[in-house]
Every structure is written in structure tokens, then in C-alpha cells.
Write a protein that holds these residues in place. Sequence first.
Motif, PDB file in Angstrom:
ATOM      1  N   THR A 123     -44.466   3.468  39.838  1.00 34.42           N
ATOM      2  CA  THR A 123     -43.260   4.300  39.848  1.00 34.42           C
ATOM      3  C   THR A 123     -42.467   4.059  38.576  1.00 34.42           C
ATOM      4  O   THR A 123     -42.799   3.183  37.772  1.00 34.42           O
ATOM      5  CB  THR A 123     -42.384   3.994  41.076  1.00 34.42           C
ATOM      6  N   ILE A 124     -41.403   4.823  38.421  1.00 35.50           N
ATOM      7  CA  ILE A 124     -40.548   4.682  37.247  1.00 35.50           C
ATOM      8  C   ILE A 124     -39.105   4.949  37.668  1.00 35.50           C
ATOM      9  O   ILE A 124     -38.837   5.815  38.515  1.00 35.50           O
ATOM     10  CB  ILE A 124     -40.991   5.655  36.129  1.00 35.50           C
ATOM     11  N   GLN A 125     -38.177   4.167  37.126  1.00 36.42           N
ATOM     12  CA  GLN A 125     -36.755   4.360  37.425  1.00 36.42           C
ATOM     13  C   GLN A 125     -36.348   5.780  37.023  1.00 36.42           C
ATOM     14  O   GLN A 125     -36.738   6.278  35.970  1.00 36.42           O
ATOM     15  CB  GLN A 125     -35.928   3.349  36.634  1.00 36.42           C
ATOM     16  N   LEU A 135     -39.974  11.698  31.933  1.00 35.62           N
ATOM     17  CA  LEU A 135     -40.347  10.716  32.952  1.00 35.62           C
ATOM     18  C   LEU A 135     -41.860  10.627  33.117  1.00 35.62           C
ATOM     19  O   LEU A 135     -42.426   9.536  33.173  1.00 35.62           O
ATOM     20  CB  LEU A 135     -39.694  11.082  34.294  1.00 35.62           C
ATOM     21  N   VAL A 136     -42.516  11.783  33.184  1.00 36.56           N
ATOM     22  CA  VAL A 136     -43.969  11.788  33.350  1.00 36.56           C
ATOM     23  C   VAL A 136     -44.643  11.186  32.121  1.00 36.56           C
ATOM     24  O   VAL A 136     -45.593  10.410  32.240  1.00 36.56           O
ATOM     25  CB  VAL A 136     -44.484  13.215  33.604  1.00 36.56           C
ATOM     26  N   TYR A 208     -47.191  -3.673  32.884  1.00 34.97           N
ATOM     27  CA  TYR A 208     -46.638  -2.327  33.095  1.00 34.97           C
ATOM     28  C   TYR A 208     -45.108  -2.351  32.966  1.00 34.97           C
ATOM     29  O   TYR A 208     -44.514  -1.515  32.265  1.00 34.97           O
ATOM     30  CB  TYR A 208     -47.058  -1.817  34.473  1.00 34.97           C
ATOM     31  N   CYS A 209     -44.472  -3.301  33.637  1.00 35.41           N
ATOM     32  CA  CYS A 209     -43.005  -3.378  33.601  1.00 35.41           C
ATOM     33  C   CYS A 209     -42.500  -3.741  32.207  1.00 35.41           C
ATOM     34  O   CYS A 209     -41.429  -3.263  31.786  1.00 35.41           O
ATOM     35  CB  CYS A 209     -42.500  -4.386  34.631  1.00 35.41           C
ATOM     36  N   LYS A 210     -43.246  -4.558  31.494  1.00 38.01           N
ATOM     37  CA  LYS A 210     -42.854  -4.895  30.130  1.00 38.01           C
ATOM     38  C   LYS A 210     -42.772  -3.634  29.274  1.00 38.01           C
ATOM     39  O   LYS A 210     -41.818  -3.447  28.497  1.00 38.01           O
ATOM     40  CB  LYS A 210     -43.862  -5.871  29.521  1.00 38.01           C
ATOM     41  N   ARG A 211     -43.757  -2.752  29.431  1.00 34.39           N
ATOM     42  CA  ARG A 211     -43.756  -1.523  28.656  1.00 34.39           C
ATOM     43  C   ARG A 211     -42.584  -0.628  29.037  1.00 34.39           C
ATOM     44  O   ARG A 211     -41.903  -0.064  28.167  1.00 34.39           O
ATOM     45  CB  ARG A 211     -45.083  -0.772  28.849  1.00 34.39           C
ATOM     46  N   LEU A 212     -42.332  -0.472  30.335  1.00 35.74           N
ATOM     47  CA  LEU A 212     -41.213   0.375  30.766  1.00 35.74           C
ATOM     48  C   LEU A 212     -39.883  -0.174  30.277  1.00 35.74           C
ATOM     49  O   LEU A 212     -39.003   0.580  29.855  1.00 35.74           O
ATOM     50  CB  LEU A 212     -41.203   0.505  32.288  1.00 35.74           C
ATOM     51  N   THR A 219     -36.708  -2.232  35.845  1.00 33.31           N
ATOM     52  CA  THR A 219     -37.809  -2.389  36.794  1.00 33.31           C
ATOM     53  C   THR A 219     -37.401  -3.341  37.916  1.00 33.31           C
ATOM     54  O   THR A 219     -36.501  -4.172  37.752  1.00 33.31           O
ATOM     55  CB  THR A 219     -39.072  -2.921  36.108  1.00 33.31           C
ATOM     56  N   THR A 220     -38.046  -3.200  39.059  1.00 30.96           N
ATOM     57  CA  THR A 220     -37.788  -4.052  40.218  1.00 30.96           C
ATOM     58  C   THR A 220     -39.131  -4.477  40.810  1.00 30.96           C
ATOM     59  O   THR A 220     -40.197  -4.086  40.324  1.00 30.96           O
ATOM     60  CB  THR A 220     -36.982  -3.302  41.302  1.00 30.96           C
ATOM     61  N   LYS A 221     -39.079  -5.238  41.879  1.00 30.82           N
ATOM     62  CA  LYS A 221     -40.323  -5.668  42.525  1.00 30.82           C
ATOM     63  C   LYS A 221     -41.047  -4.502  43.202  1.00 30.82           C
ATOM     64  O   LYS A 221     -42.201  -4.623  43.586  1.00 30.82           O
ATOM     65  CB  LYS A 221     -40.022  -6.764  43.550  1.00 30.82           C
ATOM     66  N   GLU A 222     -40.354  -3.338  43.353  1.00 34.79           N
ATOM     67  CA  GLU A 222     -40.990  -2.160  43.943  1.00 34.79           C
ATOM     68  C   GLU A 222     -41.595  -1.222  42.895  1.00 34.79           C
ATOM     69  O   GLU A 222     -42.184  -0.203  43.241  1.00 34.79           O
ATOM     70  CB  GLU A 222     -39.969  -1.365  44.777  1.00 34.79           C
ATOM     71  N   THR A 223     -41.456  -1.547  41.618  1.00 35.62           N
ATOM     72  CA  THR A 223     -41.956  -0.659  40.576  1.00 35.62           C
ATOM     73  C   THR A 223     -43.472  -0.485  40.673  1.00 35.62           C
ATOM     74  O   THR A 223     -44.005   0.598  40.412  1.00 35.62           O
ATOM     75  CB  THR A 223     -41.581  -1.203  39.183  1.00 35.62           C
ATOM     76  N   VAL A 224     -44.160  -1.561  41.047  1.00 37.91           N
ATOM     77  CA  VAL A 224     -45.615  -1.502  41.275  1.00 37.91           C
ATOM     78  C   VAL A 224     -45.889  -1.993  42.688  1.00 37.91           C
ATOM     79  O   VAL A 224     -45.354  -3.026  43.111  1.00 37.91           O
ATOM     80  CB  VAL A 224     -46.380  -2.379  40.262  1.00 37.91           C
ATOM     81  N   ASP A 225     -46.704  -1.247  43.406  1.00 39.55           N
ATOM     82  CA  ASP A 225     -47.082  -1.640  44.768  1.00 39.55           C
ATOM     83  C   ASP A 225     -48.601  -1.684  44.851  1.00 39.55           C
ATOM     84  O   ASP A 225     -49.284  -0.761  44.385  1.00 39.55           O
ATOM     85  CB  ASP A 225     -46.529  -0.646  45.791  1.00 39.55           C
ATOM     86  N   VAL A 226     -49.139  -2.748  45.437  1.00 33.03           N
ATOM     87  CA  VAL A 226     -50.589  -2.887  45.607  1.00 33.03           C
ATOM     88  C   VAL A 226     -50.871  -3.284  47.050  1.00 33.03           C
ATOM     89  O   VAL A 226     -50.259  -4.220  47.576  1.00 33.03           O
ATOM     90  CB  VAL A 226     -51.173  -3.955  44.654  1.00 33.03           C
TER      91      VAL A 226
END
Length: 361
Positions: A123-125, A135-136, A208-212, A219-226
Amino acid sequence: MIAQETNTENSISLGILQNKSNPNAMGGAELEAVRLYRWALQDHISGILGEGWRTNYCMRRMHGGEVKLLYDDKHSRSHYKGLMTCSSIWNCPLCNAKIMTRRAKEIKKIPETKYQMTMVTFTIQHQLSDPLGQLVGDLNDGIKYLRRSKKFWDKTKRDYGIIGTITGLEVRYSTRTGWHPHKHCIYLHNNDVTVNPDALKSRLEKRYCKRLENLGYRTTKETVDVRKAHLDWYISKWGFENELTAGMMKKSKKSISVSPFELAMKDENKFREYANGMFRKRALVWSPGLKKMMGIEEKTDEEINLEETEESREVINLTKKHWKVILKKKLRGKLLSEATKNQGDWKALALWLHSHGVFDE
């Protein structure tokens, strides 16, 4: 309001989708209502977008001297032949339903027992003022950054036994938080590797979060979900597990956001922004070589859209003059529905066309 393909007494609503917990259990009349709605919705969207968009001529403009109405006895379905199509999965509910249903069948060809699977959601903020295109673009950039370092990606594939990925792009909209693009990715893992979703999440989100964050996003802990997954879950998450819900039409019972096709009914300006923002974007991407590994032929959306997978018989031929009347009276969807109801009986259909003034003009 949508300019319905049918008369007022035949108008229907997407509420039919929300109120059915089991779409597969729906009857023939309800399925026909959904199909009719798609024709009405496409007519409405064409009016929103106007000239210059392929959706404006999709299933309207002839590419020959006649339009053939065909009936498939095995599946009790009617369809047209001899019309141009746009193959736009973003803007056209008719093309979307056909293409995405076929794409789901491709995914189901993967021998699920041979692999472990995880679903990774990126996801993205976002906030109300953010343009969709940006955004995309930044979402894609963050995911590409994972593979930009060959060393990082090769080690991740090796550590987690990743043999390929399938990535789907989805967009929703909220009047509170704006556009919400996100990607659902299926990772296929070898069975001889122990996959810890939390460890994989930690590995992916760091990069991923570093790039965003470098692009200015929070970014938060919900930015990536696995999480562990299976194919049916992934397909249903997308909302194209069957013909009923295919095409980004399924309503969410809990979410305050809406799908793009719902948005077309609520905010025409925002839908235009959506159409421009998603132009030339790919909805579903397999990693290189994965389709070949699974024995699945590579096909473009246009090729899939033109395929005739079922045997059908000709019911009736319509001349340019007849088709012009059908377009004028917005009978495209209703004519197919009538053909299906009468099981491809050309005499009954000829009488119906006569009663609606098609054969009189």
C-alpha cells in the motif's frame, strides 16, 4: 443517474451484488440483471469519457456489414459478433468482465499442491489531494525498488524459495482519504522451504518502505502485509472469481471506499481522473517465465477479448440499419437478455425486434 439500457421498469441496482453472500447461488434472472446493468453502466461511462476514448465505440461500432447474434446452447448465453471492442479493463465493464474472468481461469491452472503461497499486499500513504497517477507511479516505483538490487532480490528468492510472482493492481476511492491504489501479489514458493510470513514481511518492508520514505511518504507497520494464502482466496480478493463479481463491481459491506465502477455513478469528474490515471496501466502481471513454467500461453487482453471459447449458433443477423435503431433505443443488453430467455429462438426474437420497432424502421 445512469441512462439505463432498459426501460424504467427494468432498471436494476448494484445492491443485488451486496446482498448476496453466495454469488454462485444466484439464479438466472439475477445473473441476467447483472449483465443488463453492465450494458447500462458502459453506456453511462461512455457518456462521461466522451469522444477519443475506445470505450465510446466498444460494442457499438460495426467492423463489417452486419452484426450477428449468437447463442450458446451449452451455457445458455447470448453474445454479439461483428462489433469492435475496447479491451479496457479499467473503463469498460463489458470487456473487464470477460478479460478478468479469463485471467482468473489462467491463475487456476497453477497446480496449487506443488507450491506454498503467500499474498503480499503493498500500500501507499494517500490523502484527498493526491493525484491518482502519481500515487500509482510511486507505488510501482517502490515495488520495482525491491528488484532493482539484483543481490537483494536473488537472496530473497533463494531464502524463501520464490519461483515466481503474480501481481494485481487495484484502486478504490474514498471521499475522506482520496485514491487508494494497492497491489496484491501472490508469491509462489517451493515446498521444500519453510516460509515464515513475518520474516518475509520484515525483509520486504525494509526496502519497500525505505523507497517510499525517500519519495516523501509516511510508512507504518500496515504498509506491507504478508500472509499465507491460496489461489481461490487471491482470486476472490480481487473480486473476479466468477462472472457475477468480475469487473470491479462487487460492493464492500464494510468499506467506506468505492470501486471505480461505483465511482462512475457518484462522481463523473473523479471517474475521468481515474480513467486518465490508469491509462496504459497493467492490471495483472506475471513474473517473467512463470506462465511458460505453468504451461500457460501468453495472450494480450485484446487476444483474450476476441476469443470464441464456446461453440455458438447464429440466431439472427442485423444490418447496419437495424443496429442503428438498436443503439438509438438502447436495446443492446435487452436484446441479448431476450435471446437468452427464449433460448435462441429466432422466431421469438424476430417478433420481439418487430415489437420494439427495429424491423419497422
